[in-house]
Design a protein around this motif. Structure first.
Motif, PDB file in Angstrom:
ATOM      1  N   ALA A   1       0.831  -1.207   0.000  1.00  0.00           N
ATOM      2  CA  ALA A   1       0.000   0.000   0.000  1.00  0.00           C
ATOM      3  C   ALA A   1       0.863   1.253   0.000  1.00  0.00           C
ATOM      4  N   THR A   2       1.949   1.219   0.761  1.00  0.00           N
ATOM      5  CA  THR A   2       2.855   2.368   0.811  1.00  0.00           C
ATOM      6  C   THR A   2       3.508   2.604  -0.542  1.00  0.00           C
ATOM      7  N   GLN A   3       3.958   1.540  -1.193  1.00  0.00           N
ATOM      8  CA  GLN A   3       4.575   1.680  -2.514  1.00  0.00           C
ATOM      9  C   GLN A   3       3.578   2.228  -3.525  1.00  0.00           C
ATOM     10  N   THR A   4       2.312   1.801  -3.430  1.00  0.00           N
ATOM     11  CA  THR A   4       1.277   2.304  -4.341  1.00  0.00           C
ATOM     12  C   THR A   4       1.053   3.799  -4.141  1.00  0.00           C
ATOM     13  N   ILE A   5       0.960   4.220  -2.893  1.00  0.00           N
ATOM     14  CA  ILE A   5       0.722   5.634  -2.611  1.00  0.00           C
ATOM     15  C   ILE A   5       1.935   6.478  -3.007  1.00  0.00           C
ATOM     16  N   LEU A   6       3.138   5.946  -2.815  1.00  0.00           N
ATOM     17  CA  LEU A   6       4.338   6.655  -3.263  1.00  0.00           C
ATOM     18  C   LEU A   6       4.316   6.848  -4.775  1.00  0.00           C
ATOM     19  N   LEU A   7       3.869   5.823  -5.494  1.00  0.00           N
ATOM     20  CA  LEU A   7       3.752   5.923  -6.947  1.00  0.00           C
ATOM     21  C   LEU A   7       2.732   6.981  -7.342  1.00  0.00           C
ATOM     22  N   LEU A   8       1.582   6.995  -6.661  1.00  0.00           N
ATOM     23  CA  LEU A   8       0.543   7.980  -6.956  1.00  0.00           C
ATOM     24  C   LEU A   8       1.017   9.402  -6.666  1.00  0.00           C
ATOM     25  N   VAL A   9       1.693   9.583  -5.546  1.00  0.00           N
ATOM     26  CA  VAL A   9       2.180  10.913  -5.185  1.00  0.00           C
ATOM     27  C   VAL A   9       3.187  11.412  -6.211  1.00  0.00           C
ATOM     28  N   THR A  10       4.121  10.547  -6.602  1.00  0.00           N
ATOM     29  CA  THR A  10       5.125  10.928  -7.599  1.00  0.00           C
ATOM     30  C   THR A  10       4.462  11.303  -8.916  1.00  0.00           C
ATOM     31  N   PHE A  11       3.510  10.491  -9.342  1.00  0.00           N
ATOM     32  CA  PHE A  11       2.802  10.742 -10.591  1.00  0.00           C
ATOM     33  C   PHE A  11       2.010  12.044 -10.508  1.00  0.00           C
ATOM     34  N   PHE A  12       1.352  12.259  -9.372  1.00  0.00           N
ATOM     35  CA  PHE A  12       0.559  13.478  -9.206  1.00  0.00           C
ATOM     36  C   PHE A  12       1.440  14.720  -9.250  1.00  0.00           C
ATOM     37  N   VAL A  13       2.570  14.692  -8.553  1.00  0.00           N
ATOM     38  CA  VAL A  13       3.445  15.867  -8.499  1.00  0.00           C
ATOM     39  C   VAL A  13       3.943  16.228  -9.894  1.00  0.00           C
ATOM     40  N   VAL A  14       4.319  15.219 -10.686  1.00  0.00           N
ATOM     41  CA  VAL A  14       4.784  15.482 -12.057  1.00  0.00           C
ATOM     42  C   VAL A  14       3.666  16.101 -12.889  1.00  0.00           C
ATOM     43  N   MET A  15       2.467  15.509 -12.827  1.00  0.00           N
ATOM     44  CA  MET A  15       1.338  16.029 -13.583  1.00  0.00           C
ATOM     45  C   MET A  15       0.939  17.427 -13.118  1.00  0.00           C
ATOM     46  N   TYR A  16       1.037  17.662 -11.808  1.00  0.00           N
ATOM     47  CA  TYR A  16       0.659  18.972 -11.282  1.00  0.00           C
ATOM     48  C   TYR A  16       1.551  20.075 -11.832  1.00  0.00           C
ATOM     49  N   TRP A  17       2.861  19.853 -11.840  1.00  0.00           N
ATOM     50  CA  TRP A  17       3.765  20.899 -12.296  1.00  0.00           C
ATOM     51  C   TRP A  17       3.669  21.123 -13.801  1.00  0.00           C
ATOM     52  N   VAL A  18       3.398  20.066 -14.558  1.00  0.00           N
ATOM     53  CA  VAL A  18       3.165  20.250 -15.994  1.00  0.00           C
ATOM     54  C   VAL A  18       1.901  21.081 -16.209  1.00  0.00           C
ATOM     55  N   ASP A  19       0.850  20.756 -15.449  1.00  0.00           N
ATOM     56  CA  ASP A  19      -0.400  21.522 -15.513  1.00  0.00           C
ATOM     57  C   ASP A  19      -0.158  22.971 -15.112  1.00  0.00           C
ATOM     58  N   PHE A  20       0.614  23.179 -14.051  1.00  0.00           N
ATOM     59  CA  PHE A  20       0.885  24.534 -13.558  1.00  0.00           C
ATOM     60  C   PHE A  20       1.624  25.369 -14.607  1.00  0.00           C
ATOM     61  N   ILE A  21       2.605  24.764 -15.273  1.00  0.00           N
ATOM     62  CA  ILE A  21       3.379  25.481 -16.293  1.00  0.00           C
ATOM     63  C   ILE A  21       2.495  25.860 -17.477  1.00  0.00           C
ATOM     64  N   ILE A  22       1.667  24.908 -17.931  1.00  0.00           N
ATOM     65  CA  ILE A  22       0.794  25.182 -19.083  1.00  0.00           C
ATOM     66  C   ILE A  22      -0.249  26.239 -18.732  1.00  0.00           C
TER      67      ILE A  22
END
Length: 309
Positions: A234-255
Motif C-alpha cells: 500500500a505504501t509503494q502504491t501511494i508513493l507511486l501515486l504521489v510521484t505521478f501526481f506531483v509530475v502532472m501537477y507541475w506540468v499543468d501549472f506550467i501550461i
C-alpha cells in the motif's frame, strides 16, 4: 488552427479518457463503500480513497459536459450559467484532488510509522482527523474557486479580443489584475504547501521502507524471498501515486500559467492540457484497484453478504 476547429478530435479523446476514468473510479468507490459498510477491519485510508474516487468522478463528468457538444447542449439552461457552474465545479474538484492525495500520503505515513515515532500517537485518531479535515478542504476549495464564477462566460461573443476561449462554448473574461494576482498567489501557496507535505511524507515513508528492507535482509536468508506485507504494498502504491501526481501537477501549472500570461489557448495546448489534467484522475483508480486484491474478494462476496441480510 483556431480552438473552435478541433472540438471533434478533442471530444473523441476526452470521451474515451473520461469513460475509462469514470468506470474505474466508480468501481473503486463502490468497492470501498462496501468495505466501510460490511468489513469491520477497514483501513484508515478507505474513507479518503472513497472521497478521492468521488472527486475524480465529478471532475471527469464536468470535463465531459464542457467539451462534448451533445452533452453540453442537452442541459436546458442558458450557456453562461452552464459554463460558470461546470467550470467552477471542475476547479473545486481539482482542488479536492490535490488535498485528498496529500491526505492519503499523510495517513499512510502515520499508518506505517513505528510505535516509537511521534506520529504513532495519531494512529488511533486518524479517523477523527479525517472527519474534521474533509469539511475544511471542501470549504477551502469552494472559496478559492469562486473567482471562476466571475471570469467564466459563454463564448457567444468569442470574437471579442479580450475573451480567451477554452472550449467551443466557454471562455475566460479578464478581470482586475490585482484580484487575479491575489487569487493565483493564494492558490499557488496552497498547492505548494500541499505538494511539500506530500514530498515530506513520501521521503519519510521511503526511509521507513529502506529500514524495513535492511532489517528483513538480516532476518531472512538469501535463499528465501519473503513476501511483501500489505502495508508495504500500500505504501509503494501511494508513493507511486504521489510521484505521478506531483509530475502532472507541475506540468499543468506550467501550461496554465503560460496560457494565462499570454492570454491564449492554442488548440495543441488545449489538447495537451486536457490530457495532463485528466490523466491522474484516470490512472489513479486503475493503480489502486490493481494493487488491492481485497477489492476483487469484496466484489466476489457482495452477493453472498447481501443474501445474509
Amino acid at each position: 488552427m483556431s480552438i473552435l476547429d478541433v472540438p471533434v478530435a478533442v471530444d473523441k479523446y476526452l470521451l474515451f479518457q473520461a469513460g475509462i476514468g469514470i468506470s474505474a473510479n466508480t468501481l473503486l468507490l463502490l468497492s470501498h463503500i462496501f468495505t466501510l459498510l460490511l468489513d469491520h477491519r477497514h483501513k484508515p485510508t478507505d474513507l479518503t480513497i472513497c472521497h478521492l474516487a468521488f472527486t475524480h468522478i465529478m471532475l471527469l463528468l464536468t470535463v465531459l459536459f464542457l467539451f462534448s457538444a451533445d452533452l453540453f447542449e442537452s442541459v436546458n439552461v442558458c450557456n453562461d450559467l452552464k459554463c460558470k457552474v461546470l467550470h467552477y465545479t471542475n476547479r473545486v474538484m481539482r482542488g479536492l484532488s490535490i488535498c485528498n492525495t496529500c491526505l492519503l500520503s499523510v495517513i499512510q505515513a502515520i499508518t506505517i510509522s513505528p510505535f516509537t515515532s511521534w506520529l504513532a500517537q495519531f494512529k488511533y485518531k486518524s479517523k477523527y482527523f479525517i472527519s474534521y479535515f474533509l469539511p475544511f478542504i471542501w470549504l477551502m476549495c469552494l472559496s478559492f474557486s469562486t473567482i471562476t464564477l466571475i471570469h467564466t462566460v459563454a463564448s457567444s461573443n468569442v470574437t471579442q479580443i479580450n475573451l480567451m476561449a477554452f472550449t467551443k462554448y466557454c471562455s475566460f473574461f479578464p478581470i482586475n489584475h490585482g484580484i487575479m494576482a491575489l487569487i493565483i498567489t493564494l492558490t499557488t501557496c496552497r498547492d505548494v504547501f500541499l505538494v511539500g507535505v506530500m514530498l515530506l511524507s513520501s521521503v519519510y515513508m521511503m526511509t521507513l521502507l529502506s529500514r524495513h528492507q535492511k532489517r528483513s535482509q538480516h532476518l531472512h536468508s538469501t535463499s528465501l524471498s519473503p513476501r511483501s506485507s500489505p502495508e508495504k504494498k500500500a505504501t509503494q502504491t501511494i508513493l507511486l501515486l504521489v510521484t505521478f501526481f506531483v509530475v502532472m501537477y507541475w506540468v499543468d501549472f506550467i501550461i496554465s500559467s503560460s496560457s494565462m500570461i499570454m492570454w491564449a489557448y492554442d488548440s495543441v495546448i488545449l489538447f495537451v492540457h486536457g490530457f495532463v489534467v485528466n490523466l491522474y484522475a484516470t490512472v489513479s483508480p486503475l493503480v489502486l484497484i490493481g494493487s488491492e486484491k481485497r477489492i476483487i474478494n469484496i466484489l466476489q462476496n457482495i452477493p453472498w453478504k447481501i443474501l445474509e441480510f
